[in-house]
Design a protein around this motif. Structure first.
Motif, PDB file in Angstrom:
ATOM      1  N   SER A 111      -7.985   8.273  11.319  1.00 53.10           N
ATOM      2  CA  SER A 111      -7.247   7.185  10.672  1.00 53.10           C
ATOM      3  C   SER A 111      -5.767   7.427  10.921  1.00 53.10           C
ATOM      4  N   VAL A 112      -5.046   6.366  11.262  1.00 55.27           N
ATOM      5  CA  VAL A 112      -3.611   6.468  11.514  1.00 55.27           C
ATOM      6  C   VAL A 112      -2.851   5.713  10.429  1.00 55.27           C
ATOM      7  N   ILE A 113      -1.919   6.409   9.800  1.00 54.47           N
ATOM      8  CA  ILE A 113      -0.957   5.773   8.902  1.00 54.47           C
ATOM      9  C   ILE A 113       0.376   5.857   9.615  1.00 54.47           C
ATOM     10  N   THR A 114       1.000   4.736   9.876  1.00 56.96           N
ATOM     11  CA  THR A 114       2.271   4.777  10.586  1.00 56.96           C
ATOM     12  C   THR A 114       3.362   4.055   9.809  1.00 56.96           C
ATOM     13  N   GLN A 115       4.551   4.631   9.862  1.00 62.15           N
ATOM     14  CA  GLN A 115       5.735   3.971   9.319  1.00 62.15           C
ATOM     15  C   GLN A 115       6.316   2.989  10.332  1.00 62.15           C
TER      16      GLN A 115
END
Length: 242
Positions: free
Chosen positions: A86-90
């Motif tokens: 899973s990728v959480i990106t700003q």
């Protein structure tokens, strides 16, 4: 069948700078030439919507010309290899998706989308020409970039916290962990989960219990991914990454 370990990636602007995307906070970054109050606040949009729309249309065109770099591609490759990622990106660019990542949460919004300026739940794709004055939502209000501006709530923060809480391993790359509220995400990491920070200054930036990797994203992330793939091939039946 054993459950695959869950890798959560938390990425910031440093992962995209190697693709030629300008950062906002660097000394020569975007904020040096575009004051925050003028282009990244609701009041700035109210004062001069044309300027704000032009600013984000220019950013969108810059992203279109850019390409995913080895760090983006390595993360996507790990997913294709069967890891749960899973990728959480700003970041508001789409480089993770274009590299092939299929589960990306954009904490601060997306350049590729517009939204109503009166109803945050009304989203629209942005045409190649960008958002123009007079482009209206179905309620007759001017469309704006679907990004989180200063002074606005971060609507997906709770979702990001839930992902971090589920992580077996958290990979932080391209961010100093100084931007709030994203910096609080580490507080949600389980006690038995590991955290790795990839950054040229990782040793200086890493909080206690975070493993520092003093490398640029395009070098450090592929090296870690290669290591994890080799270790997973030798992993015990519970599927944990060592």
């Amino acid at each position: 069948m054993s459950k695959a370990p869950h890798l959560v990636v938390f990425s910031g602007s440093g992962i995209s700078v190697e693709s030629g995307i300008e950062t906002f906070r660097a000394s020569d970054g975007l904020w040096a030439n575009h004051p925050v109050a003028e282009v990244a606040t609701p009041k700035g949009f109210e004062r001069d919507p044309a300027r704000v729309l032009d600013f984000y249309n220019d950013r969108r065109e810059q992203v279109r010309r850019a390409a995913p770099n080895p760090a983006h591609r390595a993360i996507a490759e790990l997913e294709r290899a069967g890891f749960r990622v899973s990728v959480i990106t700003q970041n508001i660019d789409d480089l993770h998706e274009r590299a092939g990542s299929g589960n990306v949460l954009h904490l601060h919004g997306e350049l590729a989308r517009a939204r109503s300026s009166v109803d945050a739940q009304m989203h629209y794709p942005v045409p190649e020409s960008g958002i123009a004055l007079g482009d209206l939502c179905d309620k007759g209000s001017q469309l704006r970039p679907d990004v989180v501006w200063f002074g606005e709530a971060v609507p997906l923060f709770d979702d990001a916290c839930e992902l971090v809480a589920e992580a077996d391993l958290l990979l932080v790359v391209g961010t100093s962990l100084a931007v709030m509220p994203a910096a609080f995400l580490l507080d949600y990491l389980a006690d038995d989960a590991a955290c790795v920070l990839v950054d040229p200054d990782a040793r200086a930036l890493a909080p206690p219990d975070v493993v520092p990797v003093d490398m640029k994203a395009g070098e450090g992330v592929p090296a870690l991914v290669d290591q994890w793939q080799r270790e997973q091939a030798l992993a015990p039946p519970d599927g944990t990454m060592r």
